[in-house]
Structure formats: C-alpha cells, structure tokens
Motif scaffolding. Sequence first.
Motif, PDB file in Angstrom:
ATOM      1  N   THR A   1       0.827  -1.206   0.000  1.00 46.47           N
ATOM      2  CA  THR A   1       0.000   0.000   0.000  1.00 46.47           C
ATOM      3  C   THR A   1       0.861   1.256   0.000  1.00 46.47           C
ATOM      4  OG1 THR A   1      -0.147   0.093   2.413  1.00 46.47           O
ATOM      5  CG2 THR A   1      -1.897  -1.098   1.258  1.00 46.47           C
TER       6      THR A   1
ATOM      7  N   GLN B   1       2.590  -4.690   3.544  1.00 53.91           N
ATOM      8  CA  GLN B   1       1.849  -4.691   4.798  1.00 53.91           C
ATOM      9  C   GLN B   1       2.077  -6.005   5.524  1.00 53.91           C
ATOM     10  OE1 GLN B   1       0.209  -1.754   5.757  1.00 53.91           O
ATOM     11  NE2 GLN B   1       1.565  -1.276   4.053  1.00 53.91           N
TER      12      GLN B   1
ATOM     13  N   ASN C   1       0.799  -8.619   8.310  1.00 56.59           N
ATOM     14  CA  ASN C   1      -0.424  -8.985   9.050  1.00 56.59           C
ATOM     15  C   ASN C   1      -0.125  -9.380  10.456  1.00 56.59           C
ATOM     16  OD1 ASN C   1      -1.924  -8.486   6.796  1.00 56.59           O
ATOM     17  ND2 ASN C   1      -1.847 -10.598   6.093  1.00 56.59           N
TER      18      ASN C   1
END
Length: 150
Positions: free
Chosen positions: A35, A148, A150
């Motif tokens: 992102t 990203q 998690n």
Amino acid sequence: MTRYMTAGAAALATSLTLATASMAETTPDLRGAWTGTYTKVSPSRVTTGDAPRFHQGEWLLDIQQQQDNLFWGPSMWRPDAGTDWRVFDATGTISLDGSGTIGIVESSADPQVGVNALVDARYQDGKIYADFRSLRRGTTYSVVLERQVN
C-alpha cells in the motif's frame, strides 16, 4: 554419437538449472499486500473548468500469485479511507536482468473498460516505487508501496 548427445543433453540441463537458480536469486518474492498514498493529477474536464485537478488517494496492490518473475493480483484504489475500493486486475513481470524493474498492466473485467493503466515500477530496498499512467482518464501519479505485515 550417443555419448556426445548424452553429454550435450546433460550440459543443457545443467545450464537450465543454473539459469533457474540464478533467476530465483535475483527475482524478489512480491506476494502480499502493498500500500501507499499519493497525490494524483487528472486533466481538466468541461465540468471542472480549465485547471487540472489534484487529489489524494490510496493504492493497494495485493499480489496473490507469483510464478518465477510473473505475478497477478487485485489492484485497488480509493480517494480516502471512507470510500469503497475500486477494483481492477493487475498482471506484472519482474525483469530477468536483476535490476528490480517491474512492468504492470491494470485491467478491468468489464470489456468496455479493458486495459485501464500501465505502471512502470522498481523494487528496491524492500519497497516498490511505481509510476502510474491511466490510459482512460489521463490520471498520473507516483507512489511508494510498502509491504503490509499482518
């Protein structure tokens, strides 16, 4: 003669194995969600006057499958966190020369839309540096995508 053909086949198999191993060493594993936020510029439209429009946005590139230097996944963007994602398909290739150069095509499942954008990118220092060019609306932007966790 058979001995020479066998030796030649062995040499070819060794070369292909070494080439595949070399490619694996230089091809990064890009699977996962990436992102970044950006400022984009879009050409003026009749309803907005003569000036180009500048807007903020967010891009999510979710690389779900990768085979060697080829990858696929949804490409999603939105103007802000309160807006639904606009979803396209992204297909891409990582250059085999070890440079980290990436080419991405963003397309729509809607045949009337077809290819939406071309993206020139580079993988460097664990980030994807991308330059987005819309083929439909003339929108452009540059963004740094970060993986990203998690």
